[in-house]
Write a protein that holds these residues in place. Structure first.
Motif, PDB file in Angstrom:
ATOM      1  N   ASP A  15     -21.559  29.615   1.274  1.00  9.97           N
ATOM      2  CA  ASP A  15     -21.207  29.328  -0.125  1.00  9.97           C
ATOM      3  C   ASP A  15     -20.423  30.509  -0.686  1.00  9.97           C
ATOM      4  N   ASP A  16     -19.312  30.237  -1.350  1.00 15.39           N
ATOM      5  CA  ASP A  16     -18.487  31.329  -1.861  1.00 15.39           C
ATOM      6  C   ASP A  16     -18.966  31.865  -3.205  1.00 15.39           C
ATOM      7  N   SER A  17     -19.989  31.245  -3.780  1.00 12.79           N
ATOM      8  CA  SER A  17     -20.522  31.682  -5.069  1.00 12.79           C
ATOM      9  C   SER A  17     -21.606  32.736  -4.864  1.00 12.79           C
ATOM     10  N   ALA A  18     -21.400  33.917  -5.451  1.00 11.96           N
ATOM     11  CA  ALA A  18     -22.406  34.972  -5.350  1.00 11.96           C
ATOM     12  C   ALA A  18     -23.705  34.552  -6.021  1.00 11.96           C
ATOM     13  N   VAL A  19     -23.611  33.806  -7.132  1.00 10.95           N
ATOM     14  CA  VAL A  19     -24.819  33.334  -7.820  1.00 10.95           C
ATOM     15  C   VAL A  19     -25.600  32.379  -6.926  1.00 10.95           C
ATOM     16  N   MET A  20     -24.890  31.460  -6.281  1.00 10.81           N
ATOM     17  CA  MET A  20     -25.563  30.495  -5.416  1.00 10.81           C
ATOM     18  C   MET A  20     -26.207  31.192  -4.218  1.00 10.81           C
ATOM     19  N   ARG A  21     -25.528  32.194  -3.657  1.00  9.71           N
ATOM     20  CA  ARG A  21     -26.117  32.917  -2.532  1.00  9.71           C
ATOM     21  C   ARG A  21     -27.389  33.645  -2.975  1.00  9.71           C
ATOM     22  N   ARG A  22     -27.377  34.170  -4.178  1.00  6.10           N
ATOM     23  CA  ARG A  22     -28.568  34.840  -4.705  1.00  6.10           C
ATOM     24  C   ARG A  22     -29.711  33.849  -4.891  1.00  6.10           C
ATOM     25  N   VAL A  23     -29.391  32.662  -5.444  1.00  5.91           N
ATOM     26  CA  VAL A  23     -30.416  31.622  -5.616  1.00  5.91           C
ATOM     27  C   VAL A  23     -31.029  31.252  -4.269  1.00  5.91           C
ATOM     28  N   LEU A  24     -30.195  31.045  -3.256  1.00  9.00           N
ATOM     29  CA  LEU A  24     -30.693  30.644  -1.943  1.00  9.00           C
ATOM     30  C   LEU A  24     -31.571  31.724  -1.330  1.00  9.00           C
ATOM     31  N   LYS A  25     -31.143  32.968  -1.422  1.00  6.65           N
ATOM     32  CA  LYS A  25     -31.958  34.055  -0.858  1.00  6.65           C
ATOM     33  C   LYS A  25     -33.316  34.129  -1.544  1.00  6.65           C
ATOM     34  N   THR A  26     -33.336  33.954  -2.859  1.00  3.58           N
ATOM     35  CA  THR A  26     -34.598  33.997  -3.596  1.00  3.58           C
ATOM     36  C   THR A  26     -35.504  32.835  -3.199  1.00  3.58           C
ATOM     37  N   ILE A  27     -34.938  31.641  -3.020  1.00  5.60           N
ATOM     38  CA  ILE A  27     -35.726  30.470  -2.621  1.00  5.60           C
ATOM     39  C   ILE A  27     -36.425  30.714  -1.288  1.00  5.60           C
ATOM     40  N   PHE A  28     -35.707  31.236  -0.319  1.00  5.73           N
ATOM     41  CA  PHE A  28     -36.311  31.455   0.990  1.00  5.73           C
ATOM     42  C   PHE A  28     -37.320  32.595   0.957  1.00  5.73           C
ATOM     43  N   ASP A  29     -37.100  33.593   0.101  1.00  3.49           N
ATOM     44  CA  ASP A  29     -38.098  34.656  -0.057  1.00  3.49           C
ATOM     45  C   ASP A  29     -39.388  34.096  -0.654  1.00  3.49           C
ATOM     46  N   LEU A  30     -39.251  33.239  -1.666  1.00  5.11           N
ATOM     47  CA  LEU A  30     -40.432  32.620  -2.279  1.00  5.11           C
ATOM     48  C   LEU A  30     -41.176  31.745  -1.278  1.00  5.11           C
ATOM     49  N   HIS A  31     -40.429  30.999  -0.501  1.00  7.10           N
ATOM     50  CA  HIS A  31     -41.069  30.135   0.493  1.00  7.10           C
ATOM     51  C   HIS A  31     -41.827  30.966   1.526  1.00  7.10           C
ATOM     52  N   ALA A  32     -41.246  32.081   1.932  1.00  3.07           N
ATOM     53  CA  ALA A  32     -41.913  32.956   2.902  1.00  3.07           C
ATOM     54  C   ALA A  32     -43.190  33.547   2.330  1.00  3.07           C
ATOM     55  N   ASP A  33     -43.255  33.680   0.995  1.00  3.72           N
ATOM     56  CA  ASP A  33     -44.443  34.233   0.356  1.00  3.72           C
ATOM     57  C   ASP A  33     -45.538  33.198   0.145  1.00  3.72           C
ATOM     58  N   GLY A  34     -45.279  31.961   0.599  1.00  2.00           N
ATOM     59  CA  GLY A  34     -46.332  30.946   0.545  1.00  2.00           C
ATOM     60  C   GLY A  34     -46.108  29.839  -0.435  1.00  2.00           C
ATOM     61  N   ILE A  35     -45.008  29.886  -1.193  1.00  2.00           N
ATOM     62  CA  ILE A  35     -44.711  28.789  -2.112  1.00  2.00           C
ATOM     63  C   ILE A  35     -44.098  27.643  -1.317  1.00  2.00           C
ATOM     64  N   GLY A  36     -44.551  26.442  -1.574  1.00  2.09           N
ATOM     65  CA  GLY A  36     -44.073  25.287  -0.807  1.00  2.09           C
ATOM     66  C   GLY A  36     -45.081  24.896   0.250  1.00  2.09           C
ATOM     67  N   THR A  37     -46.346  24.916  -0.092  1.00  2.00           N
ATOM     68  CA  THR A  37     -47.417  24.608   0.840  1.00  2.00           C
ATOM     69  C   THR A  37     -47.203  23.239   1.473  1.00  2.00           C
ATOM     70  N   GLY A  38     -47.485  23.158   2.762  1.00  2.00           N
ATOM     71  CA  GLY A  38     -47.346  21.904   3.486  1.00  2.00           C
ATOM     72  C   GLY A  38     -46.065  21.814   4.274  1.00  2.00           C
ATOM     73  N   LEU A  39     -45.134  22.715   4.043  1.00  2.00           N
ATOM     74  CA  LEU A  39     -43.884  22.741   4.800  1.00  2.00           C
ATOM     75  C   LEU A  39     -43.916  23.882   5.808  1.00  2.00           C
ATOM     76  N   PRO A  40     -43.169  23.767   6.893  1.00  2.00           N
ATOM     77  CA  PRO A  40     -43.175  24.830   7.902  1.00  2.00           C
ATOM     78  C   PRO A  40     -42.493  26.090   7.397  1.00  2.00           C
ATOM     79  N   ALA A  41     -42.691  27.177   8.114  1.00  2.00           N
ATOM     80  CA  ALA A  41     -42.015  28.428   7.786  1.00  2.00           C
ATOM     81  C   ALA A  41     -40.517  28.266   7.976  1.00  2.00           C
ATOM     82  N   MET A  42     -39.745  28.886   7.092  1.00  2.00           N
ATOM     83  CA  MET A  42     -38.284  28.822   7.148  1.00  2.00           C
ATOM     84  C   MET A  42     -37.720  30.190   6.806  1.00  2.00           C
ATOM     85  N   GLU A  43     -36.555  30.478   7.340  1.00  2.00           N
ATOM     86  CA  GLU A  43     -35.886  31.729   6.993  1.00  2.00           C
ATOM     87  C   GLU A  43     -34.394  31.495   6.863  1.00  2.00           C
TER      88      GLU A  43
END
Length: 417
Positions: A15-43
């Motif tokens: 994605d060429d948008s710096a804002v969108m890249r920041r949103v995506l990185k934050t989403i995967f960090d949150l998921h790694a911290d345990g948010i999104g119970t019931g789904l497999p680990a993702m990075e």
């Protein structure tokens, strides 16, 4: 499922948008911290800014899923998809789409070129927290749905990108496959309506299946495809260019007619019922009803509303088809059709982008047949013409003697689409 425990699902984002890249990185960090119970680990194994970097990173990082923007420097999203296809890659791709008319048309084009699904970019009016919530709720289940089947079947997640690609519009058979079926499988009641439910992978599947129906198809066809409003209108226009039948977006109060396909508009539920001017002694004088009740099964439009209304109005004269899609929307409606004496068909697992919705129907034991995508049009035609005068029609020919699929392949080769 051992491979899931060995490592997380690997996602590459472009994605060429710096804002969108920041949103995506934050989403995967949150998921790694345990948010999104019931789904497999993702990075997020990589996050690049343009199409050329995307192709290089995909070859180097071997992700399980690619999250791809439409508009990027050097190569746009559709050009990336075309390059991946030329390389023989079947890497599952999820498009990031803007909620605009241009975004809708471009997303449908990307799905035509092999993308499996899409997510909507948060609107500019969203604050950062809202953007996270909206995108996370859409994205993470779709990543899991596209990557998990390989692990569940005993394969390695590293091989997700090497799965055989689904047949495309450009390689589909020129005519629908007309499968001989035992006499015991012939429908005892004449079909009066065809209803179709479809979600993930649906636009591409519909582009391949619906052109196989003859122009004089003798009953109305109604389709619920899980999509936002702008997208369903663009989908109806796109299908109209490819189909012998007339294709329209559903309009409240419009009377149903043979030879027409109605697509449920996004953000509205579509049902069938008696029109306001219909003679109630003529139970088949049906019309479209649109309403805006809350989402059902997290969906609006919902397949359950359409299927359930068809079961009530047409009973055993209903022929339902459940096609590729994530989740279980439509199962209750399919059960109602089955109880009313109608027939339910399902797309098979091998040809489905995600075997969620058709798999639920198959596992419930109510599917009269579970068929590959290339055989669905022929099966619908065979069943609909039972009990009607004249032999089953072949697909209509255009002015130069081509079927709709043949014309699509020719026009695509010259860049019309």
């Amino acid at each position: 499922m051992d491979s899931l425990r060995q490592r997380p699902l690997r996602v590459l984002a472009a994605d060429d948008s710096a804002v969108m890249r920041r949103v995506l990185k934050t989403i995967f960090d949150l998921h790694a911290d345990g948010i999104g119970t019931g789904l497999p680990a993702m990075e997020l194994c990589g996050c690049v800014r343009d199409g050329m970097e995307c192709l290089e990173a995909a070859a180097r990082l071997r992700p399980d899923v690619l999250l791809l923007d439409l508009e990027m420097p050097r190569l746009n999203g559709i050009e990336v998809l075309q390059r991946l296809r030329e390389q023989g890659s079947a890497l599952p791709v999820i498009m990031c789409s803007a909620y605009t008319e241009v975004g809708a048309r471009s997303t449908l084009e990307a799905l035509h070129h092999g993308a499996k699904d899409y997510v909507m970019k948060p609107g500019q009016q969203c604050d950062f927290a809202s953007a996270l919530d909206l995108l996370m709720g859409q994205l993470m289940p779709k990543i899991a749905a596209l990557a998990l089947p390989v692990a569940a079947s005993g394969g390695s997640l590293e091989l997700v990108g090497k799965r055989p690609a689904l047949p495309s519009v450009l390689t589909m058979p020129a005519r629908p496959v007309l499968r001989p079926v035992a006499a015991s499988a012939v429908m005892p009641v004449r079909v009066e309506v065809v209803v179709i439910g479809v979600s993930t992978g649906g636009p591409s599947a519909l582009e391949q299946m619906l052109p196989g129906l003859a122009k004089d198809f003798p009953v109305p066809v109604l389709v619920v495809q899980h999509m936002p409003k702008l997208f369903t209108g663009a989908l109806a226009e796109r299908l109209q260019r490819r189909c012998a039948m007339r294709v329209k977006e559903g309009v409240h109060g419009e009377q149903l007619e043979p030879g027409t396909i109605w697509i449920a508009p996004g953000d509205a539920h579509m049902e069938v019922g008696l029109g306001a001017s219909a003679d109630r002694r003529r139970s088949r004088a049906a019309a479209i009803t649109l309403h805006y009740s809350g989402p059902l099964n997290h969906c609006r439009p919902s397949v359950d509303y359409l299927f359930g209304s068809a079961a009530k109005l047409y009973g055993a004269g209903t022929l339902a088809l459940m096609m590729t899609g994530m989740g279980s929307d439509g199962l209750e409606g399919a059960l109602a059709i089955h109880r009313a004496g109608g027939v339910v068909l399902a797309q098979d697992q091998a040809s489905s982008a995600v075997w969620g919705m058709p798999g639920q129907v198959a596992r419930a034991g109510i599917a009269a047949a579970t068929l590959p995508l290339g055989e669905l049009a022929g099966e619908l035609m065979r069943r609909v013409y039972v009990g009607r005068r004249g032999a089953m029609r072949e697909p209509a020919l255009n002015a130069v003697g081509e079927t709709a699929p043949q014309a699509m392949r020719r026009e695509a080769s010259y860049g019309v689409y």
